[in-house]
Design an enzyme around this catalytic site. Structure first.
Site, PDB file in Angstrom:
ATOM      1  CB  CYS A 111      -0.937   0.007   1.198  1.00  0.00           C
ATOM      2  SG  CYS A 111      -1.922  -1.484   1.279  1.00  0.00           S
ATOM      3  CG  HIS A 248      -3.366   3.350   1.983  1.00  0.00           C
ATOM      4  ND1 HIS A 248      -3.929   2.939   0.788  1.00  0.00           N
ATOM      5  CD2 HIS A 248      -3.417   2.285   2.817  1.00  0.00           C
ATOM      6  CE1 HIS A 248      -4.295   1.682   0.908  1.00  0.00           C
ATOM      7  NE2 HIS A 248      -4.005   1.255   2.123  1.00  0.00           N
ATOM      8  CG  ASN A 278      -6.995  -0.815   1.194  1.00  0.00           C
ATOM      9  OD1 ASN A 278      -6.201  -0.495   0.311  1.00  0.00           O
ATOM     10  ND2 ASN A 278      -6.606  -1.243   2.378  1.00  0.00           N
TER      11      ASN A 278
HETATM   12  O1  UT7 Z   1      -4.168  -1.342   3.250  1.00  0.00           O
HETATM   13  C1  UT7 Z   1      -3.459  -1.992   4.241  1.00  0.00           C
HETATM   14  C2  UT7 Z   1      -3.800  -1.456   5.509  1.00  0.00           C
HETATM   15  N1  UT7 Z   1      -4.964  -2.164   6.054  1.00  0.00           N
HETATM   16  C3  UT7 Z   1      -5.570  -1.614   7.043  1.00  0.00           C
HETATM   17  O2  UT7 Z   1      -5.225  -0.531   7.449  1.00  0.00           O
HETATM   18  C4  UT7 Z   1      -6.676  -2.388   7.758  1.00  0.00           C
HETATM   19  C5  UT7 Z   1      -6.684  -1.988   9.223  1.00  0.00           C
HETATM   20  N2  UT7 Z   1      -7.709  -2.708   9.996  1.00  0.00           N
HETATM   21  C6  UT7 Z   1      -9.022  -2.382   9.944  1.00  0.00           C
HETATM   22  O3  UT7 Z   1      -9.396  -1.483   9.223  1.00  0.00           O
HETATM   23  C7  UT7 Z   1      -9.982  -3.117  10.835  1.00  0.00           C
HETATM   24  O4  UT7 Z   1      -9.243  -3.932  11.737  1.00  0.00           O
HETATM   25  C8  UT7 Z   1     -10.982  -4.023  10.056  1.00  0.00           C
HETATM   26  C9  UT7 Z   1     -11.988  -3.132   9.312  1.00  0.00           C
HETATM   27  C10 UT7 Z   1     -10.248  -4.890   9.072  1.00  0.00           C
HETATM   28  C11 UT7 Z   1     -11.769  -4.919  11.000  1.00  0.00           C
HETATM   29  O5  UT7 Z   1     -12.432  -4.149  11.986  1.00  0.00           O
HETATM   30  P1  UT7 Z   1     -12.396  -4.625  13.511  1.00  0.00           P
HETATM   31  O6  UT7 Z   1     -13.181  -3.642  14.280  1.00  0.00           O
HETATM   32  O7  UT7 Z   1     -10.950  -4.809  13.877  1.00  0.00           O
HETATM   33  O8  UT7 Z   1     -13.186  -5.987  13.453  1.00  0.00           O
HETATM   34  P2  UT7 Z   1     -12.719  -7.448  13.887  1.00  0.00           P
HETATM   35  O9  UT7 Z   1     -11.782  -8.030  12.888  1.00  0.00           O
HETATM   36  O10 UT7 Z   1     -12.291  -7.428  15.326  1.00  0.00           O
HETATM   37  O11 UT7 Z   1     -14.069  -8.273  13.813  1.00  0.00           O
HETATM   38  C12 UT7 Z   1     -15.178  -7.979  14.701  1.00  0.00           C
HETATM   39  C13 UT7 Z   1     -16.316  -8.933  14.418  1.00  0.00           C
HETATM   40  C14 UT7 Z   1     -15.910 -10.402  14.414  1.00  0.00           C
HETATM   41  O12 UT7 Z   1     -16.988 -11.126  14.992  1.00  0.00           O
HETATM   42  P3  UT7 Z   1     -16.928 -11.620  16.534  1.00  0.00           P
HETATM   43  O13 UT7 Z   1     -15.701 -12.477  16.609  1.00  0.00           O
HETATM   44  O14 UT7 Z   1     -16.805 -10.361  17.337  1.00  0.00           O
HETATM   45  O15 UT7 Z   1     -18.218 -12.335  16.697  1.00  0.00           O
HETATM   46  C15 UT7 Z   1     -15.815 -10.748  12.956  1.00  0.00           C
HETATM   47  O16 UT7 Z   1     -16.069 -12.122  12.718  1.00  0.00           O
HETATM   48  O17 UT7 Z   1     -16.855  -8.677  13.099  1.00  0.00           O
HETATM   49  C16 UT7 Z   1     -16.911  -9.914  12.371  1.00  0.00           C
HETATM   50  N3  UT7 Z   1     -16.717  -9.609  10.945  1.00  0.00           N
HETATM   51  C17 UT7 Z   1     -17.709  -9.289  10.104  1.00  0.00           C
HETATM   52  N4  UT7 Z   1     -19.028  -9.202  10.280  1.00  0.00           N
HETATM   53  C18 UT7 Z   1     -19.774  -8.835   9.213  1.00  0.00           C
HETATM   54  C19 UT7 Z   1     -15.530  -9.546  10.270  1.00  0.00           C
HETATM   55  N5  UT7 Z   1     -15.755  -9.197   8.988  1.00  0.00           N
HETATM   56  C20 UT7 Z   1     -17.087  -9.037   8.865  1.00  0.00           C
HETATM   57  C21 UT7 Z   1     -17.917  -8.666   7.782  1.00  0.00           C
HETATM   58  N6  UT7 Z   1     -19.248  -8.583   8.009  1.00  0.00           N
HETATM   59  N7  UT7 Z   1     -17.431  -8.391   6.567  1.00  0.00           N
END
Ligand code: UT7
Length: 321
Positions: A111, A248, A278
Site C-alpha cells: 500500500c 492511503h 482500499n
Molecule cells: O491497506 C493496508 C492497511 N490495512 C488496514 O489498514 C486495515 C486496518 N484494519 C481495519 O481497518 C480493521 O481492523 C478491520 C476493518 C479490518 C476490522 O475491523 P475490527 O473492528 O478490527 O473488526 P474485527 O476483525 O475485530 O471483527 C469484529 C467482528 C468479528 O466477529 P466476533 O468475533 O466479534 O463475533 C468478525 O467475525 O466482526 C466480524 N466480521 C464481520 N461481520 C460482518 C468480520 N468481517 C465481517 C464482515 N461482516 N465483513
C-alpha cells in the site's frame, strides 16, 4: 531543483459492487462494512487488467499534464498484482503508450507502493538522470482476495492512478520519509507461487491475502502520524501549514485517528474509500486525481501524502502544488 507533479489521471473498472451486493453472496451487511470502515462500494475488474487500467490512468495523466508519451524518461509502477511475473506492468504500460524512450520497472511496497515509487522518481530527478517521469500505483486486488473470508474481501477494490512529475526550479516535493519493518510482515501477507520443483512437496494450495486487521490498524495509527510529523518538519513547515492530507484509503477510522493525533480537522483529509474501497498502491494517486479534477488543488498549496501497509512499509511526502 524540485520534483513537481504536473498532471494526474486515474481509472476504475466499470463494474461497481455495493455493500448490499456483497451481503447477497456472503454473511455481511452494509451496516457492518460502512460503520467499521466507511466503505460503501468498490469497483471490481471483469475485463480490466492491472496493465489496462494503468495505461488508461497514464493516458489521462499525460493529457492533464500536456506531455506526450515520447517525452517520458522513466516509468515506475507500484503494484502487488501485476498481470505477469514478467514482463513488468510498467513495461506493458510503456509499450501501450509508445513511450519508447522510457526506462520502466515495477516496485513492490504494497500500500506504500505509489509513495515509494514517487520517492524513487524524485531521487532520479534530483540526481539529474531524468527530467520527466510517470509514476503509477495500480492493483487488481480482487484476484488475490479470498472470497470466502468476509473479514478481508469486503475491504478491497481495483483501480489505477498515475501522476506525471517533472524537474522544476520552483515548486514541488519538499520532503519525504519512508520506512520498513519486515519483522512484522506476517500481519498482512499473500503467498506468491510456491516452489514446484521435483524436490518439493507441491500439495500446498495457492493462498490469498491474509490480514490481522487489528495489528495493521494499530501500526497505521502510530506510524502514519509520526511519519507525517517528521516529513512536515523536514519541509520546514508546521501541521497548520498543510492544506490537505492525501492518505492511503484503508479505513475512515484510521484517517480520523491520524487527524486527531495531529490535532487537525478531519475535513483536511479527503476521502475516496467510500466509493473505491482500499486499492493498496493505487489509493493515493486516485485520490490525488479526484482532488485535482474537482479543482481542490491550487498552486502554492501544501499537500501531505502518506501510504502504509504490507511489508510492513510506510512512506510520506510533502509537496507544494
Ligand atoms: O491497506 C493496508 C492497511 N490495512 C488496514 O489498514 C486495515 C486496518 N484494519 C481495519 O481497518 C480493521 O481492523 C478491520 C476493518 C479490518 C476490522 O475491523 P475490527 O473492528 O478490527 O473488526 P474485527 O476483525 O475485530 O471483527 C469484529 C467482528 C468479528 O466477529 P466476533 O468475533 O466479534 O463475533 C468478525 O467475525 O466482526 C466480524 N466480521 C464481520 N461481520 C460482518 C468480520 N468481517 C465481517 C464482515 N461482516 N465483513
Amino acid at each position: 531543483m524540485k520534483t513537481r507533479i504536473i498532471g494526474t489521471g486515474s481509472c476504475l473498472p466499470e463494474n461497481v459492487v455495493t455493500n448490499d451486493d456483497l451481503s447477497k453472496i456472503m454473511d455481511t451487511s452494509d451496516e457492518w462494512i460502512s460503520s467499521r470502515t466507511g466503505i460503501r462500494e468498490r469497483h471490481l475488474a471483469k475485463e480490466e487488467t492491472t496493465a489496462s487500467m494503468s495505461t488508461e490512468a497514464a493516458r489521462r495523466a499525460l493529457e492533464n499534464a500536456g506531455v506526450t508519451a515520447k517525452e517520458i524518461d522513466l516509468i515506475i509502477l507500484g503494484t502487488v498484482t501485476a498481470d505477469h511475473v514478467t514482463p513488468s506492468c510498467a513495461c506493458e504500460v510503456q509499450a501501450a503508450l509508445g513511450a519508447d524512450r522510457a526506462v520502466a520497472f515495477d516496485i513492490n511496497a504494497a500500500c506504500s507502493g505509489f509513495m515509494f515509487a514517487l520517492n524513487i522518481a524524485n531521487a532520479y530527478l534530483q540526481a539529474g538522470f531524468y527530467k520527466t517521469a510517470l509514476v503509477l500505483g495500480a492493483e487488481t486486488l480482487s484476484k488475490i482476495m479470498d472470497w470466502n473470508d468476509r473479514s478481508t474481501c469486503v475491504l478491497f477494490g481495483d483501480g489505477a492512478g498515475a501522476v506525471v512529475v517533472r524537474a522544476d526550479e520552483n515548486s514541488g516535493l519538499l520532503a519525504f520519509d519512508q520506512g520498513s519493518d519486515g519483522s512484522r510482515g506476517g500481519v498482512l501477507a499473500c503467498e506468491n507461487r510456491t516452489n514446484n520443483n521435483p524436490l518439493v512437496d507441491t500439495s500446498k494450495d495457492l493462498a490469498y491475502i491474509q490480514m490481522d486487521g487489528q495489528e495493521v490498524y494499530k501500526f497505521a495509527v502510530t506510524a502514519v502520524p509520526s511519519s507525517l510529523q517528521k516529513t512536515i518538519v523536514a519541509a520546514g513547515l508546521t501541521v497548520e501549514d498543510i492544506d490537505y492530507f492525501a492518505l492511503h484509503q484503508a479505513n475512515i477510522r484510521i484517517l480520523q485517528s491520524v487527524a486527531k493525533r495531529l490535532h487537525v480537522s478531519a475535513d483536511k483529509f479527503p476521502i475516496s474509500l467510500d466509493h473505491c474501497g482500499n486499492i493498496s498502491a493505487a489509493s493515493v494517486p486516485i485520490l490525488l486525481d479526484e482532488m485535482n479534477r474537482k479543482g481542490m488543488l491550487k498552486p502554492g498549496m501544501k499537500i501531505a501524502m502518506s501510504g502504509f501497509g504490507g511489508g510492513l512499509t510506510w512512506a510520506s511526502a510533502v509537496v507544494e502544488w
